[in-house]
Enzyme design. Structure first.
Site, PDB file in Angstrom:
ATOM      1  N   GLU A 128     -10.812  -7.064  -3.078  1.00  0.00           N
ATOM      2  CA  GLU A 128     -10.802  -8.869  -1.534  1.00  0.00           C
ATOM      3  C   GLU A 128     -11.828  -8.572  -0.748  1.00  0.00           C
ATOM      4  OE1 GLU A 128      -6.903  -7.935  -0.129  1.00  0.00           O
ATOM      5  OE2 GLU A 128      -7.593  -9.027   2.207  1.00  0.00           O
ATOM      6  N   HIS A 182       0.765  -1.200   0.115  1.00  0.00           N
ATOM      7  CA  HIS A 182      -0.169   0.396   0.163  1.00  0.00           C
ATOM      8  C   HIS A 182       1.148   1.027  -0.102  1.00  0.00           C
ATOM      9  CE1 HIS A 182      -1.790  -3.120   3.302  1.00  0.00           C
ATOM     10  NE2 HIS A 182      -3.003  -2.844   2.498  1.00  0.00           N
ATOM     11  N   ASP A 216      -5.229 -13.901  -1.284  1.00  0.00           N
ATOM     12  CA  ASP A 216      -4.094 -13.834  -0.208  1.00  0.00           C
ATOM     13  C   ASP A 216      -4.111 -14.978   0.734  1.00  0.00           C
ATOM     14  OD1 ASP A 216      -3.531 -10.627  -0.705  1.00  0.00           O
ATOM     15  OD2 ASP A 216      -4.676  -9.832   0.511  1.00  0.00           O
ATOM     16  N   HIS A 261      -9.904 -14.188   5.625  1.00  0.00           N
ATOM     17  CA  HIS A 261     -11.656 -13.437   5.280  1.00  0.00           C
ATOM     18  C   HIS A 261     -12.592 -14.185   4.779  1.00  0.00           C
ATOM     19  CE1 HIS A 261      -9.592  -9.531   3.596  1.00  0.00           C
ATOM     20  NE2 HIS A 261      -8.867 -10.251   5.040  1.00  0.00           N
ATOM     21  N   ASP A 303      -9.545 -10.840  11.766  1.00  0.00           N
ATOM     22  CA  ASP A 303      -8.526 -11.062  11.650  1.00  0.00           C
ATOM     23  C   ASP A 303      -7.361 -11.535  11.851  1.00  0.00           C
ATOM     24  OD1 ASP A 303      -8.445 -11.902   8.882  1.00  0.00           O
ATOM     25  OD2 ASP A 303      -8.211  -9.734   8.286  1.00  0.00           O
ATOM     26  N   ASP A 348      -4.755 -13.579  10.667  1.00  0.00           N
ATOM     27  CA  ASP A 348      -3.973 -13.237   9.825  1.00  0.00           C
ATOM     28  C   ASP A 348      -1.786 -13.590  10.114  1.00  0.00           C
ATOM     29  OD1 ASP A 348      -5.379 -11.283   7.922  1.00  0.00           O
ATOM     30  OD2 ASP A 348      -4.147  -9.777   9.090  1.00  0.00           O
ATOM     31  N   GLU A 392      -9.038 -13.693   0.245  1.00  0.00           N
ATOM     32  CA  GLU A 392      -8.018 -14.717   1.012  1.00  0.00           C
ATOM     33  C   GLU A 392      -8.819 -15.963   2.559  1.00  0.00           C
ATOM     34  OE1 GLU A 392      -6.407 -11.108   3.161  1.00  0.00           O
ATOM     35  OE2 GLU A 392      -6.746 -11.259   5.715  1.00  0.00           O
ATOM     36  N   ASP A 395       2.345   1.875   3.208  1.00  0.00           N
ATOM     37  CA  ASP A 395       3.226   0.919   3.658  1.00  0.00           C
ATOM     38  C   ASP A 395       4.762   1.477   3.348  1.00  0.00           C
ATOM     39  OD1 ASP A 395       1.165  -0.825   3.979  1.00  0.00           O
ATOM     40  OD2 ASP A 395       1.477  -2.382   2.360  1.00  0.00           O
TER      41      ASP A 395
HETATM   42  C1  XLS Z   1      -7.332  -6.762   5.498  1.00  0.00           C
HETATM   43  C2  XLS Z   1      -6.516  -6.510   4.131  1.00  0.00           C
HETATM   44  C3  XLS Z   1      -5.239  -5.751   3.522  1.00  0.00           C
HETATM   45  C4  XLS Z   1      -5.414  -6.360   2.231  1.00  0.00           C
HETATM   46  C5  XLS Z   1      -5.234  -5.105   0.975  1.00  0.00           C
HETATM   47  O1  XLS Z   1      -7.867  -7.679   6.360  1.00  0.00           O
HETATM   48  O2  XLS Z   1      -6.898  -7.735   3.986  1.00  0.00           O
HETATM   49  O3  XLS Z   1      -4.483  -6.567   3.722  1.00  0.00           O
HETATM   50  O4  XLS Z   1      -5.134  -7.401   1.686  1.00  0.00           O
HETATM   51  O5  XLS Z   1      -5.088  -3.712   1.847  1.00  0.00           O
HETATM   52 NI    NI Z   2      -5.738  -9.214   2.452  1.00  0.00          NI
HETATM   53 NI    NI Z   3      -7.376  -9.596   5.518  1.00  0.00          NI
END
Ligand code: XLS
Ligand code: NI
Ligand code: NI
Length: 430
Positions: free
Chosen positions: A230, A99, A294, A269, A305, A307, A266, A102
């Site tokens: 996404e 992004h 993702d 998600h 989430d 991750d 993802e 980032d």
């Molecule tokens: C957040 C999202 C984010 C996207 C990109 O939950 O996964 O990281 O992949 O903005």
């Molecule tokens: Ni993502």
């Molecule tokens: Ni995410």
């Protein structure tokens, strides 16, 4: 060279028997699977935000990571870039994703933020040329800064819509300049907290118009990559508009964009939406909108989430099975949208997290390929629907069908779905 990853060697494939933690056991990039090298099946990408921008905070405490590039200057942004590209090279992960927020310090205004972004993009371009690394996708962070607290495209304030549109343009320009293969739109704060202050119909139209502008701009500048949405059902807002693949498809149809936009799906998600990852992948495949993934792992109990880096090979096999059935990736790839746990402080934690994830993906993909190659699962599926091969019922109508049922005295006998047998079959490939 920075000294952040000093003493950590480039990772290479040593096979399942190796005792070396800094080696791949499963991921041999050049191994040919179903006619092409594993690296071209998997198309691994590292996520800049989690690995280089996230400080290790949680709702109860702030930064735990102590990174030499943390801070808001261009000099530190370049040190961050140097370190990031060193990690990509150590891993041999050919792609990365970022992004705007980032990679560059926030400026005092839009123009300054854009100048900062452009300077970093030039820096990335040189690093890509030097290292051979490539951009899988770029995106805009339209959710962290307080100006976006009530959304970006769906904001009640048209100035925020304008700021967001302008930011997306600069991030699409950056993506094109770096040869990016996709541009991603994750909904961020496109959703609402309470209907009491929300005009949902208006917000939906704003989101549709923004997406149309993105597609128009893509064609105007001749971007050949894919525009990807996404989906995510909740977090940060209580009700995210892009709930899941099926919801986004309805939205695309409504605005006539179903042939212009694909999905970046993802794992975490999908779980938040009450689906499995493979359900979301299969839905996108059937609707013709599968794009990219993702890859991460969600906690099945927490409700947010998490991750985490992926490590569940049986689940990943089922996910890559759907990816392969979709024909594999074209512009898409496997982006590790995954972060360390906040106690994993060391440089080597970052490397080993990715090594394990890449190995698990490779194992998942090879298992999926074996399942497809062997053909037993597809044969069982075909057998289950075999009656339809010779049926013209779908071209008929209710009255004719009634006559047909009466005159042939149709009295259907149920058949086993054989679920446990198929589950045993899947386990036999692991
Ligand atoms: C957040 C999202 C984010 C996207 C990109 O939950 O996964 O990281 O992949 O903005
Ligand atoms: Ni993502
Ligand atoms: Ni995410």
């Amino acid at each position: 060279m920075t000294d952040f990853f000093k003493d950590i060697p480039a990772i290479s494939y040593e096979g399942p028997e190796t005792q070396n933690e800094f080696a791949f056991r499963q991921y041999n990039p050049d191994e040919i699977v179903m006619g092409k090298p594993l690296k071209d099946h998997l198309r691994f990408a590292c996520a800049y935000w989690h690995s280089f921008a996230w400080p290790g905070g949680d709702p109860f405490g702030g930064q735990t990571f102590d990174r030499p590039w943390f801070g808001d200057t261009m000099e530190l942004a370049k040190l961050k870039a140097d370190t990031a590209f060193e990690m990509f090279q150590i891993l041999g992960a050919p792609y990365y994703c970022f992004h705007d927020a980032d990679v560059r310090p926030e400026g005092a205004n839009f123009a300054e933020s854009t100048r900062n972004l452009e300077e970093i993009v030039d820096y990335f371009a040189k690093k890509q040329a030097d290292t051979g690394m490539k951009l899988l996708w770029g995106t805009a962070n339209l959710f962290s800064h307080r100006r976006f607290m009530a959304g970006a495209a769906t904001n009640p304030d048209p100035d925020v819509f304008a700021y967001s549109a302008a930011t997306i343009k600069t991030c699409m320009d950056a993506t094109v300049k770096l040869g990016g293969e996709n541009y991603v739109l994750w909904g961020g704060r496109e959703g609402y907290e309470t209907l009491l202050n929300t005009d949902m119909g208006r917000e939906r139209k704003q989101a549709g118009r923004m997406l149309q502008m993105v597609v128009d701009y893509k064609h105007k500048i001749g971007f050949k990559g894919a525009i990807l949405i996404e989906p995510k059902p909740q977090e940060p807002t209580k009700h995210q508009y892009d709930y899941d693949v099926a919801t986004v498809y309805g939205f695309l149809k409504d605005f006539g964009l179903e042939n212009e936009v694909k999905m970046n799906i993802e794992q975490g998600h999908a779980i938040l939406a009450g689906h499995s990852f493979e359900h979301e992948l299969a839905t996108a495949r059937e609707l013709g909108i599968f794009g990219s993934i993702d890859m991460n792992r969600n906690d099945y109990q927490s409700g947010w989430d998490t991750d985490q880096f992926p490590n569940n090979v049986p689940e990943m096999a089922l996910a890559y099975y759907e990816v392969l059935r979709a024909g594999g990736f074209t512009t898409g790839g496997t982006n590790f949208d995954a972060k360390l746990r906040r106690q994993s402080l060391d440089a080597e934690d970052l490397i080993l997290a990715h090594v394990g994830a890449m190995d698990a993906c490779a194992a998942g993909l090879k298992t999926a390929a074996a399942m497809l190659d062997d053909g037993k699962l597809e044969a069982a599926r075909d057998a289950r629907y075999a009656g339809w091969e010779t049926s013209d019922l779908l071209g008929s109508d209710l009255s004719s069908i009634e006559t047909h049922v009466r005159s042939n005295d149709i009295n259907p006998a149920p058949h086993s779905g054989k679920q446990e047998r198929l589950e045993n079959l899947v386990n036999s490939y692991l």
